[in-house]
Design a protein around this motif. Structure first.
Motif, PDB file in Angstrom:
ATOM      1  N   LEU A 319     -13.696  18.061  25.591  1.00  0.00           N
ATOM      2  CA  LEU A 319     -12.835  16.925  25.898  1.00  0.00           C
ATOM      3  C   LEU A 319     -11.979  17.289  27.104  1.00  0.00           C
ATOM      4  O   LEU A 319     -10.834  17.721  26.969  1.00  0.00           O
ATOM      5  N   PRO A 320     -12.544  17.177  28.300  1.00  0.00           N
ATOM      6  CA  PRO A 320     -11.761  17.552  29.474  1.00  0.00           C
ATOM      7  C   PRO A 320     -10.645  16.536  29.741  1.00  0.00           C
ATOM      8  O   PRO A 320     -10.876  15.329  29.681  1.00  0.00           O
ATOM      9  N   LEU A 321      -9.480  17.086  30.051  1.00  0.00           N
ATOM     10  CA  LEU A 321      -8.347  16.243  30.435  1.00  0.00           C
ATOM     11  C   LEU A 321      -8.101  16.447  31.929  1.00  0.00           C
ATOM     12  O   LEU A 321      -8.191  17.566  32.427  1.00  0.00           O
ATOM     13  N   ARG A 322      -7.814  15.364  32.612  1.00  0.00           N
ATOM     14  CA  ARG A 322      -7.698  15.440  34.077  1.00  0.00           C
ATOM     15  C   ARG A 322      -6.392  14.786  34.542  1.00  0.00           C
ATOM     16  O   ARG A 322      -5.968  13.767  33.980  1.00  0.00           O
ATOM     17  N   PHE A 323      -5.853  15.357  35.599  1.00  0.00           N
ATOM     18  CA  PHE A 323      -4.647  14.812  36.218  1.00  0.00           C
ATOM     19  C   PHE A 323      -4.808  14.947  37.731  1.00  0.00           C
ATOM     20  O   PHE A 323      -5.366  15.936  38.210  1.00  0.00           O
ATOM     21  N   GLY A 324      -4.298  13.963  38.448  1.00  0.00           N
ATOM     22  CA  GLY A 324      -4.467  14.052  39.886  1.00  0.00           C
ATOM     23  C   GLY A 324      -3.549  13.126  40.655  1.00  0.00           C
ATOM     24  O   GLY A 324      -2.821  12.308  40.078  1.00  0.00           O
ATOM     25  N   ASP A 329      -4.887   6.409  53.642  1.00  0.00           N
ATOM     26  CA  ASP A 329      -4.626   5.394  54.667  1.00  0.00           C
ATOM     27  C   ASP A 329      -5.745   4.369  54.572  1.00  0.00           C
ATOM     28  O   ASP A 329      -6.932   4.729  54.552  1.00  0.00           O
ATOM     29  N   LEU A 330      -5.370   3.099  54.535  1.00  0.00           N
ATOM     30  CA  LEU A 330      -6.399   2.057  54.495  1.00  0.00           C
ATOM     31  C   LEU A 330      -6.858   1.746  55.922  1.00  0.00           C
ATOM     32  O   LEU A 330      -6.098   1.913  56.876  1.00  0.00           O
ATOM     33  N   PRO A 331      -8.103   1.321  56.088  1.00  0.00           N
ATOM     34  CA  PRO A 331      -8.653   1.194  57.443  1.00  0.00           C
ATOM     35  C   PRO A 331      -8.112   0.030  58.260  1.00  0.00           C
ATOM     36  O   PRO A 331      -8.283   0.012  59.469  1.00  0.00           O
ATOM     37  N   PHE A 332      -7.437  -0.912  57.615  1.00  0.00           N
ATOM     38  CA  PHE A 332      -6.942  -2.069  58.378  1.00  0.00           C
ATOM     39  C   PHE A 332      -5.449  -2.237  58.159  1.00  0.00           C
ATOM     40  O   PHE A 332      -4.921  -2.001  57.064  1.00  0.00           O
ATOM     41  N   ARG A 333      -4.797  -2.649  59.229  1.00  0.00           N
ATOM     42  CA  ARG A 333      -3.360  -2.887  59.166  1.00  0.00           C
ATOM     43  C   ARG A 333      -3.094  -4.196  58.434  1.00  0.00           C
ATOM     44  O   ARG A 333      -3.953  -5.077  58.374  1.00  0.00           O
ATOM     45  N   PHE A 334      -1.887  -4.321  57.945  1.00  0.00           N
ATOM     46  CA  PHE A 334      -1.463  -5.573  57.326  1.00  0.00           C
ATOM     47  C   PHE A 334      -0.182  -6.018  58.001  1.00  0.00           C
ATOM     48  O   PHE A 334       0.813  -5.289  58.010  1.00  0.00           O
ATOM     49  N   LEU A 335      -0.218  -7.177  58.593  1.00  0.00           N
ATOM     50  CA  LEU A 335       0.914  -7.703  59.352  1.00  0.00           C
ATOM     51  C   LEU A 335       1.393  -6.701  60.394  1.00  0.00           C
ATOM     52  O   LEU A 335       2.583  -6.510  60.619  1.00  0.00           O
ATOM     53  N   GLY A 336       0.414  -6.025  60.988  1.00  0.00           N
ATOM     54  CA  GLY A 336       0.721  -5.103  62.073  1.00  0.00           C
ATOM     55  C   GLY A 336       1.095  -3.711  61.631  1.00  0.00           C
ATOM     56  O   GLY A 336       1.309  -2.829  62.485  1.00  0.00           O
ATOM     57  N   ASN A 337       1.189  -3.478  60.346  1.00  0.00           N
ATOM     58  CA  ASN A 337       1.618  -2.160  59.856  1.00  0.00           C
ATOM     59  C   ASN A 337       0.450  -1.432  59.192  1.00  0.00           C
ATOM     60  O   ASN A 337      -0.381  -2.050  58.515  1.00  0.00           O
ATOM     61  N   LYS A 338       0.424  -0.130  59.371  1.00  0.00           N
ATOM     62  CA  LYS A 338      -0.568   0.669  58.653  1.00  0.00           C
ATOM     63  C   LYS A 338      -0.255   0.637  57.162  1.00  0.00           C
ATOM     64  O   LYS A 338       0.903   0.576  56.755  1.00  0.00           O
ATOM     65  N   VAL A 339      -1.315   0.657  56.386  1.00  0.00           N
ATOM     66  CA  VAL A 339      -1.155   0.549  54.935  1.00  0.00           C
ATOM     67  C   VAL A 339      -1.485   1.893  54.311  1.00  0.00           C
ATOM     68  O   VAL A 339      -2.529   2.490  54.609  1.00  0.00           O
ATOM     69  N   SER A 340      -0.620   2.363  53.464  1.00  0.00           N
ATOM     70  CA  SER A 340      -0.894   3.608  52.747  1.00  0.00           C
ATOM     71  C   SER A 340      -0.894   3.333  51.250  1.00  0.00           C
ATOM     72  O   SER A 340      -0.154   2.476  50.761  1.00  0.00           O
ATOM     73  N   GLU A 341      -1.761   4.070  50.581  1.00  0.00           N
ATOM     74  CA  GLU A 341      -1.887   3.907  49.131  1.00  0.00           C
ATOM     75  C   GLU A 341      -1.616   5.254  48.472  1.00  0.00           C
ATOM     76  O   GLU A 341      -2.171   6.281  48.883  1.00  0.00           O
ATOM     77  N   ASN A 342      -0.779   5.258  47.472  1.00  0.00           N
ATOM     78  CA  ASN A 342      -0.468   6.479  46.730  1.00  0.00           C
ATOM     79  C   ASN A 342      -0.716   6.228  45.248  1.00  0.00           C
ATOM     80  O   ASN A 342      -0.280   5.198  44.715  1.00  0.00           O
ATOM     81  N   THR A 343      -1.404   7.173  44.631  1.00  0.00           N
ATOM     82  CA  THR A 343      -1.671   6.993  43.204  1.00  0.00           C
ATOM     83  C   THR A 343      -1.448   8.302  42.464  1.00  0.00           C
ATOM     84  O   THR A 343      -1.681   9.399  42.994  1.00  0.00           O
ATOM     85  N   LEU A 344      -1.021   8.170  41.237  1.00  0.00           N
ATOM     86  CA  LEU A 344      -1.020   9.264  40.265  1.00  0.00           C
ATOM     87  C   LEU A 344      -2.027   8.879  39.199  1.00  0.00           C
ATOM     88  O   LEU A 344      -2.114   7.705  38.822  1.00  0.00           O
ATOM     89  N   SER A 345      -2.772   9.883  38.723  1.00  0.00           N
ATOM     90  CA  SER A 345      -3.868   9.531  37.826  1.00  0.00           C
ATOM     91  C   SER A 345      -3.973  10.507  36.672  1.00  0.00           C
ATOM     92  O   SER A 345      -3.500  11.642  36.732  1.00  0.00           O
TER      93      SER A 345
END
Lengths: 393, 441
Positions: A319-324, A329-345
């Motif tokens: 039963l492996p448990l994982r954390f990450g 960076d998303l490939p397209f800007r939104f309203l002129g700004n670069k979009v970044s995505e951050n996740t905890l998993s």
């Protein structure tokens, strides 16, 4: 053969069932969707290395240790909220980011057939306005709706050339469609006091496009020691063509997608603990059109890391448990700004059947909590990823 | 293996079917593409009407449920003609011994005619005297007029005396809808009045050899109009088997017609719908291929756009009501129905298509005190049909539109609208939206 039939039936559904719902999809080709399974999601991975053999679109090397014909299906419900300036909203959708089929040619070689999501183009905009008629200002509501998704169907082959070195390649085609409609509805049922109950017909127009184009990748995996695996992938994303669908009138477009580089490593720290590191890079500029070039984010770097701890047993295996965590960076800007995505998993796997210490049937589960930001736009989301792997003779 | 496959299928099905997708709806952040423009234009009569014709004679007074009586009501006279169901020739009568027997030797000793009037519309403010006559000449309900009793193919028979032929007064009464309210203000209006008839009249009605074929009801004082809803006769008869007993026998009306004098004058430059027999106004439309637009659409002032290239949101025929001649002013609401004319060359008997919209309800005041009111009759689906035909053929089609009342006929009054050019002439109002084609990013 029966698995292949099942896979093909599911693959045909892919473009219609892929549906992300973030308004970020309004920019460029849409919201980037990575075809990652629940293991990679839980580890913050980039889809190159893993302790557990997996069916990953664009990376047949990851499937080399699968010893029986197998299929893998990934389901991914996600939901979230966004704020932009003074406006708020929410969204919910379920995606199927991966359908995959693996057929081992021998203990050292494997064939894969996968369908993986690439871009989500579902979004809408609603705008209230008023227009003059009947001697007064009358309220109207304009709604722009985009419905579509872009996926890639790929065939892959990989071979273990030595105990420490494996390589593979994939070729594939883009599949998908995009429907864009605009609709104006009138807030009042009647035009003005002159009317005796006349209904105002809403206005609507739209067009539909289909996606096509080639894609290919090269993959390599090197195990310099029994406790370390290093992998790399170079993906040629090709030229994505958008052409009016049969019966529809619209303009054509071609997007020159960049090369995408992925590197990853997994290190076995102990018999129960492993760490996974990965990064991707691509340059989303010079895309082939002034509009898209303006939306392109330029250099897009993603990286993530995760731990896998496997000490417990459950059902038929570990039963492996994982954390990450992952930052992208998303490939397209939104309203002129670069979009970044951050996740905890976080996540785990349940092995329901296994042979030779390799799972034949398993369910992998991952949950992520993250946010996307672009200037005044903020989006928080939760994403659950469930992958079912089934194998057998 | 199969159970795992089944589990996967259930998982996938659950994930997709139990979750309704919700796409985020953002406000307009500046990337709303091809924003539509909505434009309102008014096309004057001269630019969209090619021809107008007014036709009368649709239906007959026989189609009415009920009748009309009037005497010099704005110059109008009206009489109601009634035929009765068969009179009984025998009765089942219980004798003094308790046994019921058939008695075919009936003696009629009198009776009464029961009249039911409309208590909403008509000259109700004051009591109205009415008179009942017999009729000796037969008539044909669908074709009867003040002058002619029968006017069918190959058979035209004028009345020997206009207005129903020679007649004999059978009796009279005074109808007062408020007679009960004079005593009790909370009482309902009275809708019935009895006209007593004597034994000679009763015998005349029941004896075929008397020559009486029906009844004529008329107003007995000028300036009034009443609408008859129903009529029945209650006869008193003495059975031969029970000479000490008077039995009431009720005979209902079989057919109620009415005749008018004079008929309404022909329309001269205005539109007319309704009446009995009914009138229709038929317009031949010729909507221009190019229509006005705005600077927002074209970038210039006073520009034109292709009529077939716009998306119609609304099309209305704007009609201005005019005062109808007092005798023929509608007493009740008029339902204005618009229908396409299927085969215009067969006018006035051309078949009509289905309604282009729900019939519009116009109150009677619009054709009297409120004359001059502009009413909008929706014709959106009809104009969209013209657009589609023009787009398919490349040229604007002939389009014929009939204005009529629904049902037809439903009252002797008719609706009048200004027409044929000049102030208040019909106008076609269009509300359309146009936008650039939806494009790729």
């Amino acid at each position: 053969m029966r698995y292949l039939k099942i896979f093909l039936a599911l693959a045909l559904l892919t473009p219609a069932t892929l549906a992300g719902q973030s308004v970020l999809g309004s920019s460029g080709l849409g919201l980037k969707l990575e075809p990652l399974d629940a293991i990679q999601r839980a580890l913050g991975g980039v889809g190159v290395t893993a302790r557990t053999p997996a069916v990953l679109p664009g990376n047949p090397v990851a499937a080399l240790d699968i010893l029986a014909p197998s299929i893998a299906v990934t389901v991914q419900p996600h939901w979230g909220d966004y704020t932009v300036e003074s406006d708020k909203g929410s969204f919910f959708a379920t995606r199927f980011p991966i359908f995959g089929f693996v057929y081992p040619l021998s203990t050292d070689a494997v064939l894969t057939l996968t369908a993986g999501s690439q871009f989500d183009q579902n979004w809408s905009v609603v705008s209230a306005d008023s227009v003059d008629f009947g001697g007064a200002r009358n309220g109207v509501t304009d709604a722009f709706l985009s419905e579509g998704a872009l996926a890639v169907i790929q065939a892959g082959w990989a071979r273990r050339w030595s105990p420490v070195l494996a390589a593979g390649a994939t070729v594939g085609v883009y599949r998908g469609s995009l429907t864009r409609t605009i609709r104006r509805s009138f807030d009042g049922q009647t035009a003005d006091s002159l009317a005796t109950g006349s209904d105002l017909l809403p206005y609507g127009t739209g067009a539909r496009w289909t996606h096509s184009g080639p894609q290919a990748s090269l993959n390599v995996s090197w195990d310099p020691s029994p406790f370390l695996q290093v992998g790399a992938t170079v993906a040629w994303l090709g030229t994505i063509k958008l052409a009016p669908a049969k019966g529809s009138v619209g303009d054509k477009s071609e997007v020159t997608a960049p090369l995408e580089y992925k590197v990853s490593t997994i290190a076995i720290l102990s018999s129960t603990l492993a760490v996974n590191l990965g990064a991707t890079y691509s340059n989303w500029s010079d895309l082939g059109g002034a509009g898209l070039d303006a939306a392109g984010a330029g250099s897009a770097l993603s990286y993530g890391a995760g731990l896998e701890w496997e000490r417990l047993n459950f059902w038929a295996g570990g039963l492996p448990l994982r954390f990450g965590f992952r930052r992208s960076d998303l490939p397209f800007r939104f309203l002129g700004n670069k979009v970044s995505e951050n996740t905890l998993s976080a996540g785990f796997s349940i092995v329901m059947a296994q042979a030779l210490d390799l799972p034949l049937a398993a369910i992998d589960f991952a949950i992520e909590s993250g946010n996307r930001d672009a200037g005044s736009f903020h989006e928080s989301f939760r994403r659950i990823t469930v992958t079912t792997r089934l194998g057998g003779q | 293996m199969k159970r795992y496959l089944l589990a996967t299928a259930i998982l996938c099905a659950g994930a997709t079917s139990s979750c309704k997708e919700k796409t985020s709806i953002a406000p307009d952040l500046g990337f709303l593409q091809g924003r539509p423009e909505t434009v309102e234009i008014f096309i004057p009569y001269e630019e969209f009407v090619e021809d107008v014709a007014i036709f009368g004679g649709y239906g007959s007074t026989a189609d009415f449920i009920g009748g009309v009586i009037a005497l010099d009501f704005g110059g109008l006279n009206a009489r109601t003609l009634i035929t009765l169901s068969d009179f009984p020739t025998s009765l089942e009568v219980q004798g003094s011994d308790g046994i019921t027997r058939t008695d075919s030797d009936l003696s009629f000793v009198g009776g009464r005619v029961v009249l039911s009037f409309d208590t909403v519309n008509g000259s109700l403010a004051l009591p109205v005297d009415v008179e009942l006559f017999d009729i000796k000449e037969t008539w044909h309900g669908p074709t009867v007029t003040w002058e002619v009793a029968v006017d069918t193919a190959g058979d035209r028979r004028p009345w020997t005396q206009p207005g129903g032929g020679p007649r004999t007064l059978l009796g009279g009464a005074t109808f007062d809808a408020f007679v009960d309210q004079a005593v009790d203000p909370s009482a309902s209006r009275v809708d019935r009045v009895n006209v007593p008839i004597d034994s000679a009249a009763a015998v005349g009605l029941t004896d075929p050899s008397s020559g009486t074929v029906g009844l004529s009801l008329a107003a007995a004082e000028p300036g009034v109009l009443l609408n008859l809803v129903d009529l029945s006769i209650v006869l008193l008869t003495v059975p031969s088997t029970r000479p000490d007993t008077v039995v009431e026998v009720t005979v209902t009306s079989d057919e109620i017609d009415f005749i008018l004098d004079p008929p309404p004058s022909a329309s001269a430059g205005w539109l007319r719908i309704g009446g009995a027999p009914a009138w229709r106004s038929v317009m031949r439309l010729a909507i221009p291929r190019t229509i006005e637009s705005t600077a927002e659409v074209c970038g210039t002032v006073g520009c034109q756009v292709d009529f077939t290239a716009v998306d119609l949101n609304l099309a209305e025929l704007l009609l201005t009501t005019r005062q109808t001649e007092s005798a023929y002013q509608p007493q009740d609401t008029t339902l204005v129905d618009l229908r396409p004319v299927i085969n215009p060359e067969s006018l006035p008997k051309a078949p009509l298509g289905g309604p282009v919209s729900v019939p519009q309800i116009l109150p009677p005041e619009l054709f009297a005190a409120q004359a001059g009111t502009v009413v909008a009759i929706p014709v959106t689906s009809f104009v969209i049909g013209i657009q589609a035909a023009a787009a398919a053929t490349g040229s604007m089609p002939d389009a014929w539109l009939a204005l009529l009342s629904s049902p037809e006929p439903n009252q002797i009054g008719f609706a009048s609208f200004e027409g044929l050019g000049g102030p208040g002439a019909p106008v076609l109002r269009l509300l359309y939206t146009i936008a650039d084609a939806v494009a790729l990013p």
